[in-house]
Write an enzyme that holds these catalytic residues in place. Structure first.
Site: not given
Lengths: 396, 426
Positions: B176, B316, B327, B348, B353, B412
């Site tokens: 990501c 994010h 975060e 998002k 996403h 990830f």
């Protein structure tokens, strides 16, 4: 920016069908007898990784279980490179170490795929059947093995390399650019020490399938890279290769010695119309030719065996008739993404021994080396796309 | 000639062209309007039957037709759409002759089920279908077209050919964080003086059954299928996972010297980038937040800014319980008291996403935030999470003074990248 630096190779981690580490590779190459497995996946030919004690570099079984074979090979080779550089377990250095990995994709679960394809014609609604089976049969951890960037992720977890982490995609060319970017970042002072390379599992039917679409697989009878005729072809190899590249000041400060110096890394792209590959390789050669010393250099070729690429690369060799050539693919097979890093490593090993291993082909592309080897031009020629060139030199 | 250098003596990097495509539509203007209005792009999946699946919603890009559908084909098409827009806006080079390198963030590629099914049928195996049967069928030569399609390098190759970018195109995947990594590579190439201009792209069209199921099996996805538009709820207490989405983004990066010399319109400045990898776990962040904290600090240090200089964080903000908590830990640690004042919102919540593309898509929206001095909202924020006391610009866009923006991407596999942008050079 501050002035440009040299780039040293201070660590080599290699694992292939020849064994592990520089010495085992050198000894097998010197024996002059390529070995390939023509039986296990017949008619497809592979260079298998053999038995590896993964525990030596990946002590936790739990970590090994979360990896597919290509990730275990890569994490193992990365560990060898860190050992070789003398930084294994040095969390202060590893926490600032940059990493670039060239990777392909994850491995399919062949049994799951086969069961689904077998059952599908017997159902009324293939799409719904597919959903049901995937929901039930896929292992959640498989997903992680499938992600291209999880080799880098596993190296961070197992070895603690965390300064930065990037994964490049795109077959052979990605392997060239991975080394090139790591090299340029050190040269420019942005990075002090970097781990770069990749891994490949060639013992996979799903990979044969992909390459079979393009008729690239070498089948039935093994032959050295230059002896594969007009149709050509490559035998996939399982291998892992990582280099530790380092700023000389950084290396000196920790008392590390260079294995070799990496003096240039170039990459290019061409459309592979007739003659374009040769012209592209010549263009890159022209950029390094000023530093080549007569009699002391050789070409370590990344030729895969695929045609017409191999023939176009031979046209470059013809320009330099006195320069001996070795195609390592004859011994280690084609490992795609990590092949370029592997060949830089093997070039450094040969320079360390001051010479080349014996020629192998019957086409006489490879000739004995006279004199002492101090420089090696490493070519990276993708079977379909991707061109690269590196210059490896004796450090002192 | 005037030379524009940043505090560290490096070339100042500006953005002179942008393109974006999301489930909201193609093009900057449409996207911006809908983003500000908080119109969700998340809907029930129509591309394939979702019977039996726990998650049946996504932000599919349905207005782009690729026949037959496969992830690399849609990703490539999305890449073309956003590059066309960005290059046209930049007015740089000639058609098919972009004067710099290409860095493109992409999802991993592999052969997909329709192809496997086609080969299985071709193999005419009466009983069990094994990979040996597929191999037999594949060697007929009939499927040569699949060869370049499922090469990892083929998308970048096609984009490089179409737009005439220079040198070897780099495709990358840091999960990501991929899009942000692509931008970072472009910034580094300009800072090294290798090029004056770079094309940084992210494109991802990977909503297919197997990809969705894989994320679903990791329990990473929202399962609130009944009201798709409300499923992505970053920072809300009732958030339950991310929503897969598709899209693309493209930025033309240029040294300010080169942009000024050709009289190009400048949309913003890319001031800094920071990264740090995590060694804790394959899908989870280190519980102490150190890698994220270090990443944010590295980004600020790269451009010599203090946390107080950042007015807005493009988060994010995936809407997974874990990410949003981590975060917040990162932001609150690095920003201290300022973390309660700084605006932070997640695109998002609206577009879902966009995975490999997210870093570039959200960079485009960050630059539009700077240009318009208007901050897009975090929608679906009905139940605040008391553990995340931040100004998430809830539900409604806001006019505000925005000097510097930070955009975060955490992936990830532990790759973290943060970008810092401004409207004008410092």
């Amino acid at each position: 920016m501050s002035g440009e630096r040299e780039v040293w190779i201070t660590g080599i981690g290699i694992l292939s069908c020849l064994g592990e580490g520089p010495e085992e590779h050198w000894q097998k190459l010197m024996q002059g007898k390529p070995v390939a497995d023509t039986a296990t996946f017949a008619p497809y030919i592979v260079h298998p990784i053999g038995t590896v004690s993964f525990d030596k570099q990946i002590p936790k079984k739990g970590d090994q279980r979360q990896m597919e074979a290509w990730q275990r090979i890569g994490t193992y080779a990365a560990g060898l490179a860190l050992d070789s550089a003398g930084v294994k377990g040095n969390s202060e250095i590893l926490g600032k170490m940059d990493m670039i990995v060239a990777a392909g994709g994850g491995e399919r679960d062949l049994a799951v795929d086969s069961a689904i394809l077998t059952g599908m014609p017997k159902t009324g609604n293939p799409d719904v059947y597919l959903n049901e089976r995937l929901m039930n049969d896929l292992r959640p951890t498989l997903f992680l093995a499938q992600l291209s960037n999880l080799l880098a992720g596993n190296i961070s977890i197992v070895h603690g390399v965390t300064g930065s982490s990037r994964t490049f995609l795109g077959e052979e060319g990605s392997g060239v650019d991975a080394v090139r970017i790591a090299f340029l970042r050190i040269k420019d002072g942005l990075s002090k020490i970097a781990l770069v390379g990749g891994a490949h599992n060639g013992e996979r039917k799903d990979m044969f399938l992909l390459y079979e679409f393009g008729s690239y697989n070498l089948k039935d009878k093994f032959a050295p890279v230059w002896d594969r005729g007009s149709k050509g072809g490559f035998a996939l190899g399982s291998l892992g290769a990582f280099l530790v590249l380092e700023d000389p000041e950084h290396a000196k400060a920790r008392g590390a010695k260079p294995i070799a110096r990496l003096s240039a890394v170039l990459s290019e792209r061409c459309r592979r119309k007739p003659g374009e590959l040769t012209a592209t390789l010549r263009g890159m050669w022209d950029k390094i030719k000023g530093t080549l010393k007569a009699g002391g250099h050789a070409i370590i070729s990344g030729a895969t065996g695929a045609e017409p690429a191999a023939t176009e690369e031979r046209a470059l060799f013809a320009d330099h008739a006195g320069v001996p050539v070795r195609a390592t693919g004859t011994y280690i097979g084609h490992g795609v993404e990590p092949q370029f890093a592997m060949n830089i490593a093997l070039a450094a090993v040969a320079i360390g021994h001051g010479g080349l291993y014996p020629p192998t082909d019957s086409a006489s592309v490879e000739k004995p080396m006279q004199g002492s080897l101090t420089q090696a031009v490493v070519t990276g020629v993708g079977h379909w796309r991707g061109e690269g060139l590196a210059l490896v030199e004796a450090a002192i | 000639m005037a030379t524009y250098r940043d505090k560290k003596g490096r070339p100042i990097i500006v953005v002179t062209g942008m393109g974006v495509a999301t489930p909201l539509g193609a093009g900057k203007e449409d996207n911006w309007e809908r983003l500000l209005a908080g119109q969700s792009g998340i809907r029930a999946i129509k591309r394939f039957p979702t019977d039996g699946l726990k998650t049946r919603i996504a932000g599919t890009v349905d207005y782009v037709e690729v026949e037959p559908f496969c992830t690399p084909a849609l990703s490539e098409r999305l890449g073309e759409i956003v590059i066309e827009e960005a290059v046209a806006e930049a007015g740089i080079g000639k058609k098919g002759d972009f004067p710099g390198p290409l860095f493109v963030a992409l999802p991993p590629i592999e052969m997909e089920w329709p192809q496997r099914m086609e080969l299985a049928a071709e193999s005419r195996s009466n009983n069990e279908v094994t990979y040996d049967d597929l191999l037999r069928a594949s060697s007929s030569g009939k499927y040569a077209k699949y060869y370049p399609r499922f090469m990892f390098g083929s998308i970048a190759e096609k984009l490089a050919e179409t737009f005439g970018t220079k040198g070897s195109p780099i495709s990358l995947s840091t999960a990501c964080a991929s899009g942000a990594s692509a931008i970072q590579l472009g910034m580094e190439a300009i800072r090294r003086g290798e090029t004056n201009v770079a094309l940084c792209v992210g494109a991802d069209g990977s909503v297919n059954a197997e990809s969705l199921i894989r994320f679903s099996l990791l329990s990473a996805l929202s399962t609130q299928n009944d009201n798709p538009e409300a499923a992505s709820k970053p920072f809300a207490k009732n958030r339950d996972g991310f929503v897969m989405s598709e899209g693309g983004g493209a930025l033309v990066l240029e040294s300010m010297d080169a942009a000024k010399a050709r009289g190009a319109k400048i949309y913003g400045v890319l001031e800094g980038v920071g990264e740090l990898a995590d060694s804790f776990h394959r899908t989870r962040s280190s519980p102490d937040g150190k890698p994220i904290i270090g990443c944010l600090r590295n980004a600020l240090a790269d451009c010599g800014l203090a946390p107080e200089d950042i007015d807005y964080i493009n988060a994010h903000g995936t809407s997974t319980p874990e990410n949003d908590k981590m975060e917040h830990l990162g932001v609150s640690t690095v920003f201290g008291e300022h973390s309660k004042k700084v605006m932070i919102s997640s695109n998002k919540s609206i577009i879902g996403h966009t995975l490999s593309a997210a870093g570039v898509v959200e960079a485009v929206f960050s630059f539009m935030t700077l240009e318009n001095q208007r901050v897009p909202p975090t929608i679906n924020y009905q139940v605040p999470d008391p553990a995340i006391p931040m100004d998430v610009v809830p539900n409604t866009a806001r006019d505000a003074q925005v000097r510097h923006v930070m955009s975060n991407s955490f992936g990830f596999g532990g790759q973290n990248v943060s970008l810092v942008m401004a409207r004008e050079p410092a």
